[in-house]
Each structure stands twice: as structure tokens, then as C-alpha cells.
Motif scaffolding. Structure first.
Motif, PDB file in Angstrom:
ATOM      1  N   LEU A  26      46.351  10.804  -6.108  1.00  0.00           N
ATOM      2  CA  LEU A  26      46.373  11.788  -5.025  1.00  0.00           C
ATOM      3  C   LEU A  26      45.992  13.187  -5.501  1.00  0.00           C
ATOM      4  N   ARG A  83      51.521  10.297  -9.477  1.00  0.00           N
ATOM      5  CA  ARG A  83      50.644   9.849  -8.382  1.00  0.00           C
ATOM      6  C   ARG A  83      49.249  10.435  -8.623  1.00  0.00           C
ATOM      7  N   GLN A 138      50.591  15.675   4.709  1.00  0.00           N
ATOM      8  CA  GLN A 138      50.034  15.940   3.381  1.00  0.00           C
ATOM      9  C   GLN A 138      49.718  14.631   2.657  1.00  0.00           C
ATOM     10  N   PRO A 139      48.761  14.667   1.716  1.00  0.00           N
ATOM     11  CA  PRO A 139      48.457  13.462   0.931  1.00  0.00           C
ATOM     12  C   PRO A 139      49.740  12.858   0.353  1.00  0.00           C
ATOM     13  N   GLY A 140      49.866  11.530   0.471  1.00  0.00           N
ATOM     14  CA  GLY A 140      51.062  10.862  -0.026  1.00  0.00           C
ATOM     15  C   GLY A 140      52.273  11.046   0.860  1.00  0.00           C
ATOM     16  N   GLY A 141      52.087  11.646   2.038  1.00  0.00           N
ATOM     17  CA  GLY A 141      53.202  11.927   2.932  1.00  0.00           C
ATOM     18  C   GLY A 141      53.497  10.795   3.912  1.00  0.00           C
ATOM     19  N   TYR A 172      50.914  16.264  -8.047  1.00  0.00           N
ATOM     20  CA  TYR A 172      50.699  14.814  -7.905  1.00  0.00           C
ATOM     21  C   TYR A 172      50.543  14.160  -9.282  1.00  0.00           C
ATOM     22  N   PHE A 231      52.620   1.154   8.309  1.00  0.00           N
ATOM     23  CA  PHE A 231      51.200   1.022   7.997  1.00  0.00           C
ATOM     24  C   PHE A 231      50.911   2.024   6.890  1.00  0.00           C
ATOM     25  N   ILE A 232      50.584   1.526   5.706  1.00  0.00           N
ATOM     26  CA  ILE A 232      50.465   2.404   4.542  1.00  0.00           C
ATOM     27  C   ILE A 232      49.035   2.363   4.014  1.00  0.00           C
ATOM     28  N   GLY A 233      48.404   3.518   4.004  1.00  0.00           N
ATOM     29  CA  GLY A 233      47.085   3.602   3.397  1.00  0.00           C
ATOM     30  C   GLY A 233      47.222   3.630   1.882  1.00  0.00           C
ATOM     31  N   THR A 234      46.317   2.934   1.187  1.00  0.00           N
ATOM     32  CA  THR A 234      46.334   3.055  -0.277  1.00  0.00           C
ATOM     33  C   THR A 234      44.931   3.350  -0.775  1.00  0.00           C
ATOM     34  N   TYR A 235      44.874   4.166  -1.808  1.00  0.00           N
ATOM     35  CA  TYR A 235      43.608   4.562  -2.405  1.00  0.00           C
ATOM     36  C   TYR A 235      43.692   4.337  -3.910  1.00  0.00           C
ATOM     37  N   LEU A 286      44.273   8.435   6.398  1.00  0.00           N
ATOM     38  CA  LEU A 286      45.524   7.781   5.976  1.00  0.00           C
ATOM     39  C   LEU A 286      45.285   6.942   4.722  1.00  0.00           C
ATOM     40  N   THR A 287      44.104   6.322   4.658  1.00  0.00           N
ATOM     41  CA  THR A 287      43.799   5.443   3.526  1.00  0.00           C
ATOM     42  C   THR A 287      43.445   6.255   2.293  1.00  0.00           C
ATOM     43  N   LEU A 288      42.509   7.184   2.433  1.00  0.00           N
ATOM     44  CA  LEU A 288      42.063   7.965   1.269  1.00  0.00           C
ATOM     45  C   LEU A 288      43.183   8.855   0.729  1.00  0.00           C
ATOM     46  N   GLN A 289      44.134   9.242   1.567  1.00  0.00           N
ATOM     47  CA  GLN A 289      45.202  10.151   1.124  1.00  0.00           C
ATOM     48  C   GLN A 289      46.556   9.456   1.061  1.00  0.00           C
ATOM     49  N   GLU A 290      46.562   8.129   1.159  1.00  0.00           N
ATOM     50  CA  GLU A 290      47.795   7.340   1.015  1.00  0.00           C
ATOM     51  C   GLU A 290      48.941   7.877   1.859  1.00  0.00           C
ATOM     52  N   ILE A 291      48.691   7.960   3.148  1.00  0.00           N
ATOM     53  CA  ILE A 291      49.728   8.420   4.066  1.00  0.00           C
ATOM     54  C   ILE A 291      50.346   7.194   4.738  1.00  0.00           C
ATOM     55  N   SER A 292      51.667   7.180   4.835  1.00  0.00           N
ATOM     56  CA  SER A 292      52.366   6.082   5.510  1.00  0.00           C
ATOM     57  C   SER A 292      52.600   6.449   6.965  1.00  0.00           C
ATOM     58  N   PHE A 293      52.292   5.516   7.839  1.00  0.00           N
ATOM     59  CA  PHE A 293      52.565   5.683   9.266  1.00  0.00           C
ATOM     60  C   PHE A 293      53.638   4.651   9.617  1.00  0.00           C
ATOM     61  N   SER A 312      59.016  13.356  -5.302  1.00  0.00           N
ATOM     62  CA  SER A 312      58.359  14.545  -5.867  1.00  0.00           C
ATOM     63  C   SER A 312      57.889  15.522  -4.795  1.00  0.00           C
ATOM     64  N   MET A 313      57.933  15.109  -3.527  1.00  0.00           N
ATOM     65  CA  MET A 313      57.323  15.969  -2.507  1.00  0.00           C
ATOM     66  C   MET A 313      58.299  17.028  -1.986  1.00  0.00           C
ATOM     67  N   HIS A 355      58.194  10.189  -1.051  1.00  0.00           N
ATOM     68  CA  HIS A 355      58.230  10.201  -2.516  1.00  0.00           C
ATOM     69  C   HIS A 355      59.102  11.368  -2.974  1.00  0.00           C
TER      70      HIS A 355
END
Lengths: 331, 331
Positions: free
Chosen positions: B96, B93, A237-240, B88, B266-270, A259-266, A158-159, A156
């Protein structure tokens, strides 16, 4: 010709094998330098079912074209051969071509040998002033360049422009250099091998740590084991974005809840596109990736010992380059 | 006021509790409709350490403002309260925000109650013609809208506009509706519960299957268990995107080797951003998400039975809405 052939688990032998048959649209390349990759070690240990013995490994090669109008041209090799016509190839994602082949994997023999046959479109000319040993780094550097590009595209805007690179081998070091060339100024790199870590600190002034400690918006896992994925999912980091390059094991490690609670992409990455390979080699030739002297050169005949040394962590240099035609000064 | 209070594992009781204190910038909202979420069930089973008993659960609510200049206004509630000032929040966002709070999680009591106090910026006016029961779907629909938007933003533009949605509860169904509204025309949805599956097929004409079978460039895992992640990583097409919404368990499932070799994200979403919530509710009010009649209404007093029915898979409707002030016709 001479070739270093993988004959079975932890067995490499020098053999006399036929010079490859050159197909239409291909050139015979005399290999002057070929790097040992982590995936070669993986195959050598019998852990890669895609690379069954007997097989000539090696896919990080540079040399001189032996035939046709390109005869005498110094080239580095993009070892990934793709169809050029599928929807992935047409959209530039050549690395996802379902018919992709890579030298060192059947049906294509690898470059731990005196010659390889390659399509002309896989050959990138190397400037005269640039050594073929350094040119053999093009393949691992392209892997890292691709990973860095994918990470930055997914990040993103903004990071912060900061990264954590896990693993200080060739892929991790090259990822650090690629990220730096792309404008990331603050990078921590982790490497458990003390000798290698000292090398990264002293030769390159990198912020090298035994274990990863610093959270970052970009994490590049250049190792790919359970423990490194666990660290990556803890420190992103969250959203990272976590970019996963290695193929160490397939056994968990990710904290999927985080990864889910902090919306991290793997994001998994495999090799590079043709464009990445061109961009990375251009950056190498331009000097944007530094001196590229993080290699150690050995004769192809000594390849078996080199594998054992790498396996045992006895090499500080992130890359060992084998020379099938004698020492570099003679090529 | 009356509230349905989570008293301990699998125990919900109607209690008389104090009406919430209204803080500066907040309004008291009389709750007319509040949905039961999978995460409420999760907490009710004692599986969510973020929601310790005793606690009023419920965060999918709509009602009427009770005080101030907004008095009498029909609203649906964005239950996610964020600081508005961190990096954020400033970059949009909001989900986050490190200081995010959600009603039904301490320090904020939930909406299985007759009143809730909420910041004005969390209240979205509902058109007069739109029922408050349907308006209570705004929260789960926003979760799905966000997941669909994130998936489409991450998808390479060269890929087909097709999706696989795993799970036919409210999140999976709403993801299917959101993806359709965003132009994805071919969607398979999987749902193991036969009654629910028949409902999706017969009421909505969806391509509903017992188990996921069809590979797709977009996979939305609206369940979040080991088995659904395994299916997602098997069926995501090379270069595709898995969006993970559920918080079922944290125990593996991903085929990380395939994600790497085939460059799958694989993207976590919250939850959703504030903008997602506004966009999703607008799509609801415009009719872009269909009739939104996939709900069943029960009195708040019958909440405990509703939880048991949901837990046992005895409800075909993807959403049960509880009404704290008697049947809808009386509100």
C-alpha cells in the motif's frame, strides 16, 4: 388495541386490531415509545418487498411488561428474534441466523401499536431514571454500535483513529457517538439537509458538512445509495474499511478498481448481535453516548403526518418517537 | 540487449534496447524466465492506462545476478519496489506504499528482456535444485498467497473451512494451492475454458466446474469482471468473505443489498507484502504448493504468438513462461 397500520403505498391508518397472542416464553409489552426508522419510510413508500401491506410497522420500541413475573418492569426491546441454536447463534452472530425474524416484518407485527408480544430474552431492563422515549433509541443505536465495532475490528491496527460518517440521520449520528465512545477522536459527518446539519453542529458540536470531503481509514455509509457508496469508495484511505449500513438502493456506486488497487474492505452490516444490543444499551444508560436528546415526540395518531414530514425533510431531530398511550408525561 | 516491447494495441516487437542503468543498492539480473500475466494481456489490449506504449512489459521474473557480491546467485524477483519508510511500509503493508513502483510500469521497464535492474531487497535466493522457470511463478503465487491469507484473517473463526475460487488461471489455481496449504480442505474452482478445466481436473484432481455452483464462506474472485462479482456475491455464505483479486472491469456486478443483509465482506487485494512474498516462495521451495508444473515454456522471441494464444484461450497450462536466453536447458 390501537395500531398505526401500513395499508398501501404512502397510506397509514389508525385501526383497532386484536391485542397480540402471547406465545410461550414471551411477554406482552405495553409500548410507550416507538421510533420511526428509515426502513419504515422505505416500506411506507412500497420499496420493501419484505414488508407487504397491510402490516403494522415499527421496531424501535420501549415500554412496560404487562404480564407474568416481569409485570411492571420497564424495558427496551431487541426486535430481532433468532433461533438460538444454529451455528450463527451459537457463535454469537445472532444477526445472521437464517431463521431470524424482526417485528414489523411478517410473521411478526410491529410496534406502531399499543402492545407487542416479545420473547423474554429480547427485553432489556431500563433504569428508572432513564426515559422510555430515550430507551426507544436502543435499536438504531445498536445498529450503529455494531457498525462501529465491525469497522474497528476490521481496521488494521497501524491506521489512524479517524472516521468519516456519511449521513446525519439517527444511524449516522449514533455511529458518530459510538465511534467516539470507542476512542475515535476525529470524525467528519456529512448531511445534505441544512436544517439537520445545523442541528448536528449547534446541538452536538459535530464537524458536519454538506457533502463528505475528508478521507479517512474508516468510512461508515449510513445512507446506502449509489452516490454515498461512490463517495465512500473515493474517500476511504488505502487499506481502510467501508462499513455499509443503509439499504437505500442496490445500484452500483462502488469504485471497485480503487477498492482492489488500494485494498479497501467493503463490509455489509445488518442490525446487531445480542451482545451488541446489550453493550449499546449499557453505554446509553452509562451516559457514554451523551444526552440522547436528539428526538422529537409525537402521538401515534399523528404518525401519518410524521412520516410525511420525515419524507419531506421537515424534521431537524434525527429521530421521531411516537407514543401510543398519549404524551410521555401521562405514561 | 533484446527486449519484447509493447508498441501499441496488440503489437509486441523484439527490439534491441540499452541494458538498464544499475542504480545504487540495485543489481543487474540476467532474466532466464518471465511469465505472462493477465495484466500484461490487459495492457497489450490497450486497457491499462498505467502502462502506455512503448513499454517493456513483464513482472514475473527469475534469473541470475550479474554483478557485485551477489554475482552468480540464482534469484526470483519481487517486482514491487516500495519506499520502506512510509507508515504503510513500516507497518508491513508494503503493497500500500503510496510511492510503490512495479517493473513493467513507468518509470520501471519490465522483464520481457534479457536484463532488469532491481534493488537487492527485492531479490529472493532460489535453491539450486529449484528451476528458474518454476521460480518465475513466485510473483503470481504471492498474489494468490496474499489473497488467501487476507481471506483467512477476515474469516470469522466459527465458519467452515471451505472456499470457492472463481477462475482457473494462474491466480485461481495458485489461490487453490495456497488455501490448501493453509488448511482449507474443501475447494471448488470454476473455469469456463474446457481445455483448462480438463487440465485442472486431470493434472491436479481439482473440483473444477464450468461455472461456480457451490456457496462457501470464502470466495476468491480471481477474474474480476461484472459476472464473476455477481457470482461471488450470490455464493458467499452469510457472514462470509469475498476477496477480489482481478482487475477485469470496473462495472458493477455486486449484489450490495445481499452483502448488507447477510454481512458479507468484499475485500480488494493488490499484489502482496514483502512478508507474503517470502512466505509464498518458502512454501514453493518446501513443496507445500505441489509440483508447480502448470507452466509451458516458450522463447521470448515467440512472445507475440504466446500473447495471441493466451488471448484466444489456446493454452491449457495456466502459465506461459518466456525465456530470453534460449530454451531452459541452455540457461
Amino acid at each position: 388495541m390501537k395500531a398505526l397500520v401500513y395499508e398501501g403505498v404512502e397510506r397509514l391508518e389508525m385501526r383497532d386490531v386484536p391485542v397480540p397472542t402471547v406465545k410461550d416464553g414471551e411477554h406482552l409489552v405495553r409500548i410507550h415509545a416507538v421510533g420511526i426508522c428509515g426502513s419504515d419510510i422505505h416500506a411506507y413508500l412500497g420499496h420493501d418487498e419484505r414488508r407487504p401491506a397491510p402490516l403494522t410497522l415499527g421496531h424501535e420500541a420501549a415500554g412496560v411488561v404487562e404480564d407474568g413475573p416481569w409485570k411492571g418492569r420497564r424495558v427496551t426491546i431487541n426486535p430481532l428474534v433468532t433461533c438460538g441454536t444454529c451455528s450463527y447463534c451459537r457463535s454469537g452472530r445472532t444477526n445472521l441466523c437464517p431463521d431470524r425474524q424482526i417485528i414489523s416484518m411478517p410473521p411478526r407485527e410491529g410496534a406502531f401499536a399499543q402492545f407487542v408480544s416479545m420473547p423474554e430474552s429480547n427485553l432489556i431492563p431500563v433504569p428508572d431514571s432513564f426515559s422510555l422515549e430515550k430507551a426507544a433509541l436502543a435499536e438504531p443505536i445498536s445498529v450503529s454500535w455494531h457498525a462501529a465495532r465491525v469497522a474497528l475490528e476490521a481496521l488494521h491496527p497501524s491506521m489512524d483513529r479517524q472516521a468519516l460518517v456519511i449521513g446525519g440521520g439517527a444511524i449516522g449520528l449514533a455511529a458518530t457517538l459510538a465511534l467516539t465512545a470507542m476512542g475515535i477522536t476525529e470524525i467528519q459527518i456529512s448531511e445534505p439537509n441544512a436544517q439537520r446539519r445545523a442541528y448536528l453542529r449547534n446541538q452536538y458540536g459535530l464537524d458536519a458538512h454538506e457533502a463528505p470531503t475528508k478521507s479517512a481509514p474508516i468510512v461508515i455509509d449510513a445512507v446506502g445509495f449509489n452516490a454515498t457508496r461512490a463517495a465512500a469508495s473515493e474517500l476511504a484511505q488505502p487499506g481502510g474499511v467501508i462499513v455499509h449500513v443503509g439499504l437505500g438502493d442496490n445500484d452500483g456506486g462502488l469504485d471497485i478498481r480503487r477498492l482492489t488497487l488500494q485494498e479497501i474492505s467493503f463490509i455489509g452490516t445488518y442490525t446487531y448481535t445480542e451482545q451488541d444490543f446489550r453493550d449499546a444499551t449499557q453505554a446509553m444508560f452509562d451516559g457514554r453516548l451523551g444526552a440522547l436528546d436528539w428526538l422529537e415526540t409525537r402521538a401515534l395518531e399523528d404518525g401519518s403526518t410524521a412520516f410525511k414530514d420525515m419524507r419531506a425533510g421537515r424534521s431537524a431531530a434525527p429521530k421521531i418517537i411516537l407514543t401510543p398511550w398519549g404524551p410521555p408525561s401521562q405514561t
